[in-house]
Design an enzyme around this catalytic site. Structure first.
Site, PDB file in Angstrom:
ATOM      1  N   ASP A 161      46.679  54.810  21.701  1.00  0.00           N
ATOM      2  CA  ASP A 161      48.129  54.933  21.795  1.00  0.00           C
ATOM      3  C   ASP A 161      48.784  54.771  20.426  1.00  0.00           C
ATOM      4  O   ASP A 161      48.187  55.120  19.409  1.00  0.00           O
ATOM      5  CB  ASP A 161      48.657  53.904  22.810  1.00  0.00           C
ATOM      6  CG  ASP A 161      49.864  54.438  23.568  1.00  0.00           C
ATOM      7  OD1 ASP A 161      50.890  54.672  22.927  1.00  0.00           O
ATOM      8  OD2 ASP A 161      49.769  54.629  24.795  1.00  0.00           O
ATOM      9  N   HIS A 202      54.660  51.540  23.271  1.00  0.00           N
ATOM     10  CA  HIS A 202      53.883  52.025  24.408  1.00  0.00           C
ATOM     11  C   HIS A 202      52.490  51.397  24.520  1.00  0.00           C
ATOM     12  O   HIS A 202      52.081  50.923  25.587  1.00  0.00           O
ATOM     13  CB  HIS A 202      53.814  53.550  24.276  1.00  0.00           C
ATOM     14  CG  HIS A 202      53.451  54.267  25.508  1.00  0.00           C
ATOM     15  ND1 HIS A 202      52.293  55.006  25.613  1.00  0.00           N
ATOM     16  CD2 HIS A 202      54.084  54.380  26.689  1.00  0.00           C
ATOM     17  CE1 HIS A 202      52.244  55.552  26.812  1.00  0.00           C
ATOM     18  NE2 HIS A 202      53.313  55.184  27.489  1.00  0.00           N
ATOM     19  N   SER A 376      52.102  56.446  32.807  1.00  0.00           N
ATOM     20  CA  SER A 376      51.584  55.579  31.733  1.00  0.00           C
ATOM     21  C   SER A 376      51.162  54.228  32.277  1.00  0.00           C
ATOM     22  O   SER A 376      50.306  53.570  31.717  1.00  0.00           O
ATOM     23  CB  SER A 376      52.677  55.324  30.694  1.00  0.00           C
ATOM     24  OG  SER A 376      52.808  56.436  29.871  1.00  0.00           O
TER      25      SER A 376
END
Ligand SMILES: *[C@@H]1O[C@H](CO)[C@@H](O)[C@H](O)[C@H]1NC(C)=O
Ligand SMILES: *[C@@H]1O[C@H](CO)[C@@H](O)[C@H](O)[C@H]1NC(C)=O
Ligand SMILES: [Ca+2]
Ligand SMILES: [Ca+2]
Ligand SMILES: [Ca+2]
Length: 599
Positions: A161, A202, A376
């Site tokens: 990520d 994230h 996600s």
């Protein structure tokens, strides 16, 4: 002083007694205060029929008397000659002892109750129902898997990520630098780049879901809260085939599970997938990773629902080497961002409408958030659950893990109008794959699982010929296969993945819908119409993948159905060329031999 006295006196009693109701239990033990020394106490004891057991601890003038005629565990204070002890002038004070319920502070495993001191524990509605008054969803059975002793110990997970805040107080203890790398910065520290817009939150959010530390008074509890967690920083820069290949190939003998919650643009018009290096890295990973058992790649299916995207156009999610995960809302509804497709294996809870809850997890700048959303969320949840299963059985191969998910996931209350039962008895949907994951069933199956026989791959190539689809109509093309029965090395008896590779030339790709029908009559949709896809590029040797025939027989006739329904009138000039040409069809079924286990 009195309290102190009571608590020493009844240590033994309490440990024998289980928690009872609220009624007081009187004992045959008394605490008595008498001044003048032990011989005075002995005299008083003898007068009323007690035995003086001596001074109570360090308390002068306090004696422990025992009376044998009092019924043990009486729920009332027994009246008898001995009770007149209160009235004796030599006695300053006397008290019959009652049992005080004391409960050991361990987590009780029979009741479905674990209390962690993490401040967001009570907000983890998708894990537990401790707080009976709030709505909760315990169907993923994560708590039950923990109660069976599986918490991800010795399993290594990494998040591909935008980085991971490795010194976050809820991650630091489980952070593993050997499972980490910074591909963007070309160094060993995957710490995210901080900016005022918090662009790089994230990876840290995904990491906490998997392996946030439990019961450390911080934020949340990760699903595999004793697993090793690393991060590969690779999204914060230009992403190329090299970047992806490097990232997916980091320490394949050390890292067990790679979790990726990203992919091509979910704009409803892109068709894109791994480049040649990344494809090779996937293949190498499943063959050589984990010392030959195969790396486990978990992938979020995509968030393009609102753009009418379809995850079959995402070559990462539709690869047979990735485990593609979808999402459902707390109420079992289809989330607005959901993309349907035939390669989805399983589903977890995630966010939904404004009045439905989101997921709590670690956040950038040592914070905690209750606003993690989308698919996600789902890939890391499954990465965590797979970590529990690997702890239960470290010898699971990359294919065993897929079998376990197929076998244990289930539709429960997930709403979809396309649930069907395939010929092998599996319930499956294009929204949710085989349904909601079940962590407890995963670990239980894992402990008794026998590794599936080697994968066999059988390829059937259709006769090459050009065919035309009149606009607004459909075209069927069939192919018959023996499942390679004439070649024992490749014979496919029991289907896992089915890959259909096509070459289609078409003026407006988004008008196409493609279905495949198995010899058993099960229909799977490989592609739905995409409103925004105006491309005239067609599909050039694109591989569609479906898991909907899992467990069915391969032999027989397969039908590919291509439907062309123009969403707007086509310009007559173009109309002349409106013919969609299906030039080639190739079915690859990847499966196991006849020695495979029964369905
Ligand atoms: C969490 O820690 C507290 C002490 O802070 C302890 O009482 C409790 O039993 C622990 N919970 C679990 C589930 O281990
Ligand atoms: C194509 O095959 C499907 C399934 O067998 C059938 O329902 C459909 O009518 C066929 N279409 C054409 C044009 O033959
Ligand atoms: Ca760095
Ligand atoms: Ca915590
Ligand atoms: Ca997508």
């Amino acid at each position: 002083m009195t309290l102190f006295l009571l608590s020493i006196l009844f240590t033994v009693e309490v440990s024998q007694s289980v928690v009872r109701g609220h009624g007081a239990f009187y004992t045959n033990h008394w605490a008595v205060r008498i001044s003048g020394g032990p011989e005075h106490a002995d005299q008083v004891a003898a007068k009323y029929g007690y035995l003086n057991l001596g001074q109570i601890g360090s308390l002068e003038d306090h004696y422990h008397f025992h009376h044998s005629r009092v019924v043990r565990r009486a729920v009332y204070s027994l009246k008898g000659p001995h009770s007149f002890i209160h009235m004796d002038p030599k006695v300053d004070w006397a008290q019959q002892q009652i049992v005080k319920p004391r409960v050991k502070r361990y987590a009780q495993s029979d009741a479905n109750f674990i209390h962690f001191n993490d401040p967001k524990w009570s907000n983890m509605w998708y894990i537990h129902c401790n707080d009976k008054t709030s709505r909760c969803r315990s169907e993923m059975n994560i708590l039950s898997a923990w109660q069976r002793g599986y918490t991800g110990k010795n399993v290594v997970v990494t998040i591909l990520d935008d980085g991971i805040e490795r010194n976050h107080p809820d991650l630091a203890q489980n952070y593993d630098h050997l499972a980490s790398y910074d591909v963007n910065g070309n160094d060993h520290d995957p710490t995210p780049r901080y900016d005022s817009r918090n662009e790089n939150i994230h990876g840290t959010r995904c990491a906490g879901e998997v392996a946030a530390v439990a019961n450390n008074s911080h934020c949340i509890v990760g699903i595999a809260y004793n697993a090793h967690i690393g991060g590969i920083r690779m999204l914060d820069g230009d992403v190329t085939d090299i970047v992806e290949a490097k990232s997916l190939g980091i320490r394949p003998d050390y890292i067990d599970i790679y979790s990726a919650s990203w992919g091509p643009k979910d704009d409803g018009k892109t068709v894109d997938g791994p480049g040649p290096l990344t494809k090779q890295t996937f293949e190498r990973g499943i063959k050589k990773g984990r010392k030959g058992l195969g790396s486990i790649f978990v992938w979020a299916s995509g968030n393009g629902g609102r753009q009418g995207d379809h995850c079959s156009c995402d070559g990462y999610t539709s690869s047979i080497y990735t485990i593609s995960i979808s999402s459902t809302t707390e109420n079992g509804n289809k989330p607005w961002y959901l993309e349907a497709c035939s390669s989805i294996i399983a589903t977890t809870y995630s966010s939904g409408e404004f009045n439905e809850r989101k997921i709590v997890t670690t956040d950038l700048r040592q914070r905690c958030t209750d606003g993690h959303t989308g698919t996600s969320v789902s890939a890391p949840i499954v990465a965590g659950i797979i970590a529990l299963a690997l702890e239960a059985n470290l010898l699971l191969t990359w294919r065993d893990v897929q079998y376990l998910l197929v076998k244990t996931s289930r539709p429960v209350h997930l709403k979809a109008d396309d649930w069907k039962t395939n010929a092998a008895g599996h319930r499956v949907s294009h929204l949710y794959g085989f349904g909601l994951v079940d962590a407890e069933a995963m670990v239980l199956e894992a402990t008794k699982w026998r590794t599936v026989p080697p994968q066999h791959t059988c390829t059937q190539i259709a006769e090459r010929r050009t065919r035309y689809i009149p606009a607004g109509q459909s075209l069927n093309s069939s192919i018959t296969t023996s499942g390679c029965s004439e070649e024992p090395e490749q014979f496919v008896d029991y289907l896992e993945h089915v890959v259909v590779k096509v070459l289609i030339v078409h003026p407006r790709r988004g008008d196409l819908e493609i279905n495949v029908i198995s010899p058993s009559g099960t229909k799977s949709q490989l592609l739905a119409k995409r409103l925004f896809d105006n491309s005239n590029e067609g599909f050039r040797d694109w591989e569609f993948m479906t898991v909907h025939f899992w467990g069915e027989r391969a032999q027989g006739t397969w039908t590919l159905e291509i439907i062309d329904s123009p969403s707007k009138p086509r310009n007559p000039e173009v109309l002349g060329k409106t013919r969609a040409v299906m030039d080639q069809m190739l079915t690859i079924a990847s499966i196991v031999s006849t020695s495979a286990q029964a369905a």
